[in-house]
Design an enzyme around this catalytic site. Structure first.
Site, mmCIF file in Angstrom:
data_model
loop_
_atom_site.group_PDB
_atom_site.id
_atom_site.type_symbol
_atom_site.label_atom_id
_atom_site.label_comp_id
_atom_site.label_asym_id
_atom_site.label_seq_id
_atom_site.Cartn_x
_atom_site.Cartn_y
_atom_site.Cartn_z
ATOM 1 N N SER A 219 115.772 -24.246 28.676
ATOM 2 C CA SER A 219 117.198 -24.280 28.946
ATOM 3 C C SER A 219 117.959 -24.288 27.616
ATOM 4 C CB SER A 219 117.539 -25.486 29.823
ATOM 5 O OG SER A 219 118.826 -25.351 30.378
ATOM 6 N N ASP B 12 118.082 -18.741 39.360
ATOM 7 C CA ASP B 12 118.605 -19.790 38.490
ATOM 8 C C ASP B 12 120.122 -19.640 38.378
ATOM 9 O OD1 ASP B 12 119.181 -21.632 36.495
ATOM 10 O OD2 ASP B 12 117.505 -21.037 35.219
ATOM 11 N N HIS C 47 116.368 -23.072 38.555
ATOM 12 C CA HIS C 47 116.318 -23.526 37.164
ATOM 13 C C HIS C 47 115.085 -24.382 36.887
ATOM 14 C CE1 HIS C 47 118.154 -24.126 33.271
ATOM 15 N NE2 HIS C 47 118.039 -25.429 33.373
#
Length: 711
Positions: A563, A650, A682
């Site tokens: 991320s 995501d 995600h």
């Protein structure tokens, strides 16, 4: 067999997908940028799906020789895990609530059993092979997941009287949940069904209402709703709406059940509103009106017969202080309970009827203290290990004699304690079983310090297996992890999959770079906005320290981040490609500038407090352009091997970012792979076995890069 199997097809015999270049131009602040891969953003375009499928096929072909190693690692994870197990029961009302896992089943099962007596505070010791008297299965995730490739539970709650249950389900991975309600007395599914909600729905204390949140088109939770059970969803009342696109909204009841708290916040500012829990349609009243840059969080209790709020805030207190105010007049006089102390970052406050719990961080370690309401004294709980993580959890009751804690370290498996308030005694309730003869004494953990380019000392945590020698005694394969955003701290936590690395001689390391929260609020401030480059250079300097101090060599060093940590990976690949043999980037935020320029994309406006606003500020634009990985792929560098993992659904970091990044890396001859989960979000795939296989895939690739040889 070796991880570097000589039978694997050479790179030039397997053709990498070549993304078409299509004209697209981005123009801001007089800067025109051609972006030929922007077309990959069109998720519904069959050509985009075909390209992602081709990338997956290429990755499968390039990693086919690792299948035996993947299978071994998966078997190791599975073999170390007690697949049929139970969690430690937590008391709420007249029941003990706990979860089950069953061998061969992907998802957990939520259960409860009745208390033996009203005075029973010692949780029963449950065994998988012993029937639990009076057990009720509330929700079986395996049943709910039938017919779906993805399943995630976003809300799960039972009314105070134990008669009804709500649960929110996502079967796509896009974090949009449908709330359903079940009568636990009759087993009947009630007609109440609320689609398109955010996670975290909750019952009102009397069980008559559900409070839930919905999101706007940019995936921002912006509205709090009140649903009366049995009434049409079309009649739900809007309790609160936040129009400012910089703020998230959430809601929950105080542990005392006195108030509904509606909380909203950006990265740097927060505000809370109270609603009388006995009159949920009444007007909310603000605790403290928002002030730009001031964050606070309030908790209710009763002291000497008066409703009070304990407010943790940073108003003139960089590392936060704790104040007490009257709930009837929150903006009135403040009684300072715990004053600000630089370097001691106050993290959170939880109130119970007779005492409070304060969470804080000192010297890079998270700590817990008991707060005496009468004199404000804090009694810190002590633990023996030099590196550990601890926090509260599973404490729904208002007046318990025990405090439930979760504890662990790099070498100590996840542990549940009950802390007895009256005596200060820690009761060990359960330690995560690790099968196969795991012994914590076989492993070691330590913290070393790397000197950043500006002289700042950056902590680096290490864990290794002792039988391979002390870390630093000779160069070893090292897996270096980093994050460094949102004041998020990477805690010393145990991992079963990590043992498959350690047992092969790999040293696992965490670089606690600026932008995280390990060393207080200033550590975070020095790694965000126009200081963001510190995050990247800290990681590079940490890697360089491990090489220079003899822990490893560039040929034996792999970096990983996900991320915002994936942004870190992309940045360090550009800054110091020569330092790493490989880079693993999970759901990586590597096209940061394009994303943060577009306020219509999920979360963009909210993110301006973290990264800056390049849309309206040319200095921020230039600064972000200088480090955004996709913008800065180099033609003069030999890149390490790169694996980017993403998910089609995501909503936080869109799949297009790593897809574009990999396409551009291929232009300069980089050995880059893209793996896109076509039904996931995600957090990756759902289901524990699927997650183990996913991690086995990543670890096999990592070991292959490191040249680690299997016996």
């Amino acid at each position: 067999m070796t991880a570097n199997d000589p039978s694997a097809p050479p790179i030039d015999t397997v053709s990498a997908p070549v993304a078409a270049r299509r004209p697209a131009r981005r123009s801001h602040h007089g800067d025109d940028v051609d972006d030929p891969y922007e077309w990959l953003r069109a998720k519904d375009d069959p050509a985009v799906i075909a390209h992602l499928e081709a990338e997956n096929a290429y990755t499968r072909a390039r990693t086919a020789h690792l299948e035996p190693l993947r299978d071994r690692i998966f078997a190791e994870i599975k073999g170390r895990t007690l697949e049929t197990d139970l969690s430690v029961p937590a008391r709420r009302g007249d029941w003990w609530y706990y979860g089950r896992t069953v061998e061969g089943k992907q998802y957990g099962i939520q259960c409860r059993a009745p208390l033996a007596s009203p005075d029973d505070w010692t949780p029963p010791e449950l065994s998988p092979d012993v029937e639990v008297p009076g057990e009720q299965v509330l929700l079986d995730g395996n049943v709910e997941a039938e017919g779906h490739e993805f399943f995630s539970l976003g809300s799960f709650e039972v009314t105070n009287d134990g008669t009804r249950m709500l649960y929110g389900v996502d079967v796509a991975g896009d974090e949009r949940y449908t709330i359903r309600v079940r009568d636990l007395v009759t087993g009947e599914q009630l007609p109440d069904e609320i689609p398109g909600t955010f996670a975290g729905a909750t019952f009102s204390p009397d069980g008559r209402f559900i409070v839930y949140t919905t999101v706007d088109d940019a995936w921002r939770p912006d509205t709090v709703w009140l649903h009366e059970l049995g009434a049409p969803v079309s009649e739900d009342a809007k309790l609160f709406h936040e129009p400012d696109e910089r703020y998230w909204v959430g809601a929950g009841f105080t542990r005392s059940d006195r108030f509904l708290v509606i909380g909203l916040g950006s990265s740097i500012t927060s505000e809370e509103w109270l609603v009388d829990a006995n009159d949920l349609r009444s007007e909310p009243r603000v605790v403290w009106p928002r002030v730009e840059g001031v964050e606070y969080d309030s908790e209710h209790t009763v002291v000497d017969g008066e409703d009070v709020l304990y407010v943790l805030h940073n108003d003139g207190a960089l590392d936060f202080e704790l104040a007490r105010v009257a709930a009837s007049d929150p903006t009135g006089p403040r009684d300072i309970v715990i004053p600000h102390e630089p370097g001691r970052r106050l993290l959170g406050m939880s109130t119970f009827r007779d005492w409070g719990v304060v969470a804080y961080r000192r010297d890079g370690i998270a700590r817990i203290g008991l707060l005496d309401y009468a004199d404000g004294a804090v009694r810190e709980l002590a633990f023996d290990e030099p590196l550990y993580s601890v926090g509260t959890g599973g404490n729904p009751e208002w007046a318990p004699p025990l405090l439930r804690l979760g504890y662990g370290s790099f070498v100590t498996p996840s542990t549940v304690f009950d802390y007895e308030i009256a005596t200060g005694e820690l009761h060990l309730r359960k330690r995560q079983p690790v099968l196969g003869g795991y012994d914590p004494a076989d492993y070691a953990q330590a913290r070393v310090w790397a000197t950043a380019q500006d002289g700042v000392q950056v902590p680096v945590s290490l864990v290794w297996k002792r039988s391979f020698g002390e870390a630093g005694s000779a160069p070893r394969p090292v897996h270096l992890y980093g994050y460094g955003s949102y004041e998020h701290s990477i805690e010393p936590a145990f991992s079963v999959p990590r043992l498959s690395e350690l047992d092969r001689g790999v040293v696992f390391a965490v670089a606690h770079v600026r932008g995280g929260g390990e060393l207080g609020r200033q550590w975070y401030e020095d790694g965000k906005l126009l200081a963001k480059r510190n995050t990247f250079t800290d990681f590079v300097d940490s890697a360089r320290h491990l090489v220079d101090a003899g822990y490893t060599t560039p040929e034996q060093l792999v970096a990983e981040g996900g991320s915002a940590g994936g942004l870190l990976m992309g940045a360090v690949a550009n800054l110091a490609p020569e330092l790493f043999a490989g880079i693993l980037a999970d759901v990586p935020f590597v096209d940061a500038l394009t994303t943060i320029l577009d306020p219509s994309l999920p979360l963009t406006v909210i993110e301006w407090d973290e990264w800056g606003d390049p849309l309206h500020n040319s200095d921020v634009y230039a600064y972000m352009k200088s480090y955004s990985p996709y913008e800065n792929v180099r033609t003069d560098a030999a890149y390490p091997r790169i694996l980017a993992v993403t998910s089609l659904n995501d909503t936080r970091v869109l799949f297009v970012e790593p897809a574009k990044w990999v396409a551009r890396l291929r232009e300069v001859g980089a050995d880059a792979l893209l793996k896109c989960e076509m039904v996931a979000g995600h957090g990756g795939v759902s289901g524990r076995y699927n997650a183990w296989r996913e991690r086995a895939f990543e670890l096999a690739w990592l070991l292959d890069v490191l040249g680690v040889v299997d016996a």
